[in-house]
Design a protein around this motif. Structure first.
Motif, short mmCIF file in Angstrom:
data_model
loop_
_atom_site.label_atom_id
_atom_site.label_comp_id
_atom_site.label_asym_id
_atom_site.label_seq_id
_atom_site.Cartn_x
_atom_site.Cartn_y
_atom_site.Cartn_z
N GLN A 1 18.62 -7.91 0.17
CA GLN A 1 18.82 -6.85 -0.84
C GLN A 1 18.10 -7.17 -2.14
N LEU A 2 18.01 -8.46 -2.45
CA LEU A 2 17.31 -8.85 -3.68
C LEU A 2 15.81 -8.59 -3.54
N PHE A 3 15.25 -8.95 -2.40
CA PHE A 3 13.84 -8.66 -2.14
C PHE A 3 13.57 -7.16 -2.23
N VAL A 4 14.40 -6.34 -1.60
CA VAL A 4 14.18 -4.89 -1.57
C VAL A 4 14.22 -4.32 -2.98
N ARG A 5 15.14 -4.77 -3.79
CA ARG A 5 15.24 -4.25 -5.16
C ARG A 5 14.08 -4.74 -6.02
N MET A 6 13.62 -5.95 -5.80
CA MET A 6 12.43 -6.42 -6.51
C MET A 6 11.19 -5.65 -6.04
N TYR A 7 11.18 -5.27 -4.79
CA TYR A 7 10.08 -4.47 -4.26
C TYR A 7 10.05 -3.09 -4.90
N GLY A 8 11.25 -2.53 -5.19
CA GLY A 8 11.25 -1.29 -5.96
C GLY A 8 12.06 -0.13 -5.43
N CYS A 9 13.06 -0.38 -4.57
CA CYS A 9 13.88 0.74 -4.10
C CYS A 9 15.28 0.27 -3.75
N ASN A 10 16.17 1.24 -3.53
CA ASN A 10 17.53 0.96 -3.07
C ASN A 10 17.75 1.53 -1.67
N ASN A 11 16.69 1.64 -0.89
CA ASN A 11 16.80 2.17 0.47
C ASN A 11 17.33 1.09 1.39
N LEU A 12 18.64 0.86 1.33
CA LEU A 12 19.28 -0.22 2.07
C LEU A 12 20.39 0.33 2.97
N PRO A 13 20.05 1.19 3.93
CA PRO A 13 21.06 1.66 4.87
C PRO A 13 21.46 0.52 5.81
N LYS B 1 17.70 4.43 -9.02
CA LYS B 1 17.80 5.67 -8.24
C LYS B 1 18.53 5.41 -6.92
N LYS B 2 19.40 6.33 -6.53
CA LYS B 2 20.11 6.20 -5.27
C LYS B 2 19.13 6.09 -4.11
N GLY B 3 19.41 5.18 -3.19
CA GLY B 3 18.58 5.03 -2.01
C GLY B 3 19.05 5.89 -0.86
N MET B 4 18.42 5.71 0.28
CA MET B 4 18.76 6.50 1.46
C MET B 4 19.74 5.74 2.36
N ASN B 5 20.77 6.45 2.82
CA ASN B 5 21.60 5.88 3.87
C ASN B 5 20.93 6.15 5.23
N ALA C 1 0.82 -1.21 0.00
CA ALA C 1 0.00 0.00 0.00
C ALA C 1 0.85 1.27 0.00
N LEU C 2 2.18 1.11 0.14
CA LEU C 2 3.08 2.25 0.23
C LEU C 2 3.91 2.42 -1.03
N ASP C 3 4.34 3.64 -1.29
CA ASP C 3 5.31 3.91 -2.34
C ASP C 3 6.64 3.31 -1.88
N PRO C 4 7.26 2.39 -2.67
CA PRO C 4 8.50 1.76 -2.23
C PRO C 4 9.59 2.76 -1.83
N GLU C 5 9.60 3.92 -2.46
CA GLU C 5 10.65 4.89 -2.14
C GLU C 5 10.45 5.54 -0.78
#
Length: 767
Positions: A165-177, A440-444, A142-146
């Protein structure tokens, strides 16, 4: 201070009987049965489990007792007999638990069942794993992945981190701090710029070949005690060890080996540091420039007199760029400026430089004392400058050695946990798993909390850790965290991050790597990378704390499968049950590092990742090792020079602590008992402010951002620390650290140089 400094405040060596007594105490405290205490004999062994504490290297030929005091405490903490069952939450509301000390929350024991926060009762209530996965996936979809942050603490295995990390990228973001954002990201950035790889280049074998070791801002005695064995052996063959550290720490002064009958039954001990220089907090760049200046000036003199060169001219000419600009800077900088900023005299720096110039192979070990500054990346680059001058990289016994904290924090980066898309093999992942990864660059970590404070981030999934406690600016970040829509925490024990919860909140109990991971495919092993870049297998040896707790791969696979559905090409159930399948995929993604992964993971001593810099191949922008010209000697550009009562606060860890986990309230090395609300201060600074030993004070951050940051109830303790500098414990002092006070290039919080003043109860400054 140099090698002639007086004895440390703690009069005993690290290790020794004090260490054994402390280990016995934690086993008793956690009610670990005598028969289960033998699991320590399996710690860091080829047929056992890798320590859940520090990431120091594991030898191919281990000692019988291949664990240290800190590692034994971490093992006892995980294997405790205490349990936090759902019944615990029947009698404790979350709002009441918020008043508990952090130590008491974790001391209550292992969480035994998946829990969901119930707002109506203000309690966590038990749910099934199926319910948890279904409801979490519904929230995520229900949320925007970013707007979702996926954090990792560093204790996850290589297999779990890769899946995550593979799940997160398939979900749609690089927010992997991850936790490296909080400590050694300055190393990852600085070393990569300087030598082309973001990790250290030394191995355990190098300790037998080195002629000299430097230490900068790293307290081995409490942060990586097993390393003391290598230091002891080096000292026994006459290798000098030169330490630069603001506080005089027992672990860097002397060591009594608990495994040596002679040192346990006699006053014998090994002197670790042959020189000990108490640099000012924030004075590291100046001190390192002083070392370089001394070497360059000695070379200038030798050249003028027709004597052999001091510099390794062949290395500099063939392998580096930027030397002339740096040398000009070193020559032009006045000694008086170096002395003022570093807090060290010219004679002390020349003494250290003389030893350096006599050595053929030199290691430079360092910790967060270099990285957690506004100019932390520059500090790392300056350390590389020192090594470049005499060719001390790419040869046996020499190189930079960042001492990491968490036991796999480096490894999870190696397998793709990064917010920087350029550091992940996205094209290979796309080909391997038939999806288009986000670019797109994710968040640290800092950027994530900036977004949380602004209300731009809506959810956080925590794979371990106690993020609410570990980040800066607690009075700003905790209320913002409570406004999140969703918080999910994978954890072994309860901590404050679970209590300062989002609107929807889950706590999911995971197994420790010490415990056996049983699946329909049999008992599973995991793997991790140590701080020297070696990969090791690890087998659990104890029974799980609960039949409802699950291994981290199970939890990641469950959330991924429920969230991604048909969007995923991965058989998450197969990966959950057979970790070897995950390792096969890791090997396909990173063939240079992990080829034949399943066969090689049990090699004695681990298998080493390839590091081009060790062969003097430089994967930098210029294709060479790169000198840097420091743009400022003042380590902290936020330090108000015109505020006469300003002090530099550096945060510290105690001997009974692992990151935010507090084993007990005390620090025997520093003479502290029963409290962590302590400030270590130079006697001259105490006299200037008319303070006495044991007096309680309030500290206030010096900043002009309109936020009044204060911490009261701090007890003053006289200590050997440079004038103008003070020390206090992490995470208690995080309230004084502004979120924006971080290293420029890496955004590592500047926790080792926070500008503060002592204020009286009325708010006026004490002078």
């Amino acid at each position: 201070m140099s090698k002639d400094s007086k004895a440390p405040s703690y009069p005993f060596a690290s290790g020794g009987w004090g260490s054994l007594k402390s280990v016995a105490g934690i086993l008793t405290q956690e009610k670990v049965p005598l028969k289960d205490s033998t699991i320590l004999l399996k710690q860091n062994k080829p047929d056992g489990f890798m320590c859940v504490s520090c990431s120091w290297a594991k030898p191919a030929d281990p000692h019988m007792f291949e664990f240290c005091e800190s590692g034994a405490k971490a093992t006892a903490w995980d294997t405790t007999a205490r349990r936090m069952t759902p019944d615990f939450f029947d009698v404790h509301r979350v709002s009441s638990l918020l008043s508990w000390p952090d130590h008491d929350l974790e001391e209550a024991g292992r969480i035994t069942a998946p829990m969901r926060y119930d707002a109506a009762t203000d309690k966590y209530v038990e749910v099934t794993w199926e319910q948890a996965f279904a409801e979490i996936s519904q929230e995520l979809n229900a949320l925007d992945p970013e707007t979702v942050v996926f954090y990792t603490s560093g204790r996850a295995s290589l297999e779990t981190a890769y899946m995550y990390q593979l799940f997160v990228r398939m979900y749609g973001c690089n927010n992997l701090p991850d936790s490296s954002n909080m400590c050694h990201e300055s190393s990852s950035v600085g070393l990569k710029e300087a030598i082309g790889v973001g990790v250290g280049t030394i191995t355990l074998e190098d300790f037998g070949k080195t002629d000299l070791m430097f230490f900068f801002g790293q307290n081995t005695g409490t942060n990586s005690p097993r390393m003391l064995h290598q230091l002891q052996h080096a000292r026994e063959r006459g290798v000098p060890i030169i330490t630069f550290n603001p506080l005089r720490e027992p672990g860097l002064v002397s060591f009594a080996n608990p495994q040596s009958p002679v040192q346990m039954l006699t006053p014998a001990q090994t002197r670790i540091s042959t020189q000990y220089h108490q640099v000012k907090a924030g004075g590291d760049t100046a001190a390192m420039l002083g070392l370089c200046k001394a070497v360059i000036e000695a070379d200038d003199q030798a050249r003028a007199q027709g004597l052999p060169r001091v510099l390794d001219v062949e290395f500099i000419d063939t392998h580096t760029t930027g030397f002339e600009e740096f040398a000009a800077c070193a020559r032009a900088t006045e000694w008086s400026e170096i002395e003022k900023i570093s807090g060290l005299g010219r004679a002390a720096l020349l003494e250290a430089a003389d030893e350096y110039m006599k050595a053929n192979a030199v290691m430079a070990h360092y910790g967060m004392g270099l990285t957690q500054h506004r100019l932390g990346v520059q500090n790392v680059r300056m350390l590389c400058n020192i090594l470049f001058l005499r060719g001390n990289i790419g040869k046996p016994g020499a190189g930079p050695s960042p001492i990491r904290g968490h036991s796999n924090v480096q490894g999870q980066r190696t397998v793709g946990v990064t917010e920087k898309p350029e550091l992940a093999p996205l094209d290979q992942l796309a080909k391997q798993f038939s999806f288009e990864p986000p670019r797109k660059k994710g968040m640290n970590t800092i950027e994530a909390f900036e977004a949380i404070v602004k209300g731009e981030a809506r959810a956080v999934v925590n794979l371990g850790g106690n993020l609410v406690r570990s980040v800066p600016d607690r009075l700003q970040t905790e209320p913002a965290w409570a406004r999140l829509r969703l918080t999910v925490s994978v954890a072994t024990k309860l901590n404050r991050s679970h209590l300062v919860h989002g609107e929807v909140s889950y706590v999911l109990p995971c197994l420790s790597r010490i415990e056996t991971h049983r699946t329909p495919k049999g008992d599973q092993a995991v793997s991790m990378e140590d701080s020297t870049g070696c990969m090791h297998g690890s087998r659990g040896v104890t029974e799980p704390a609960s039949d409802k707790a699950r291994a981290e791969p199970f939890i990641v696979a469950g959330i991924a499968k429920a969230t991604l559905g048909q969007r995923s090409t991965i058989d998450w159930d197969a990966w959950r049950d057979d970790y070897a399948l995950v390792r096969d995929e890791i090997a396909k993604t990173y063939p240079e590092i992990f080829h034949d992964f399943n066969a090689r993971m049990w090699e004695p001593g681990g298998f080493h990742r390839p590091l081009p810099a060790c062969q003097r191949q430089w994967k930098t922008q210029s294709g060479k090792a790169e000198f840097i010209v420091p743009h400022s000697l003042g380590e902290d550009p936020d330090m108000p020079e015109k505020v006469p009562d300003a002090l530099r606060l550096m945060t510290l860890r105690s001997d009974s602590q692992f990151n935010t986990t507090i084993y007990n309230l005390g620090d025997r090395f520093r003479g502290v008992k029963g409290t962590r609300m302590v400030i270590f201060m130079n006697k001259a600074d105490m006299e200037k402010r008319q303070l006495r030993e044991g007096q309680q004070i309030t500290l206030q951050t010096i900043a002009d951002d309109g936020i009044d940051r204060r911490l009261a109830g701090l007890e003053v303790k006289a200590y050997e620390i440079p004038e103008g500098c003070i020390g206090g414990y992490y995470p208690e002092c995080n309230v004084l650290l502004p979120l924006w006070h971080y290293a420029k290039e890496s955004k590592v919080p500047g926790a080792k140089s926070i500008p503060v003043r002592v204020v009286a109860p009325s708010g006026s400054a004490l002078r």
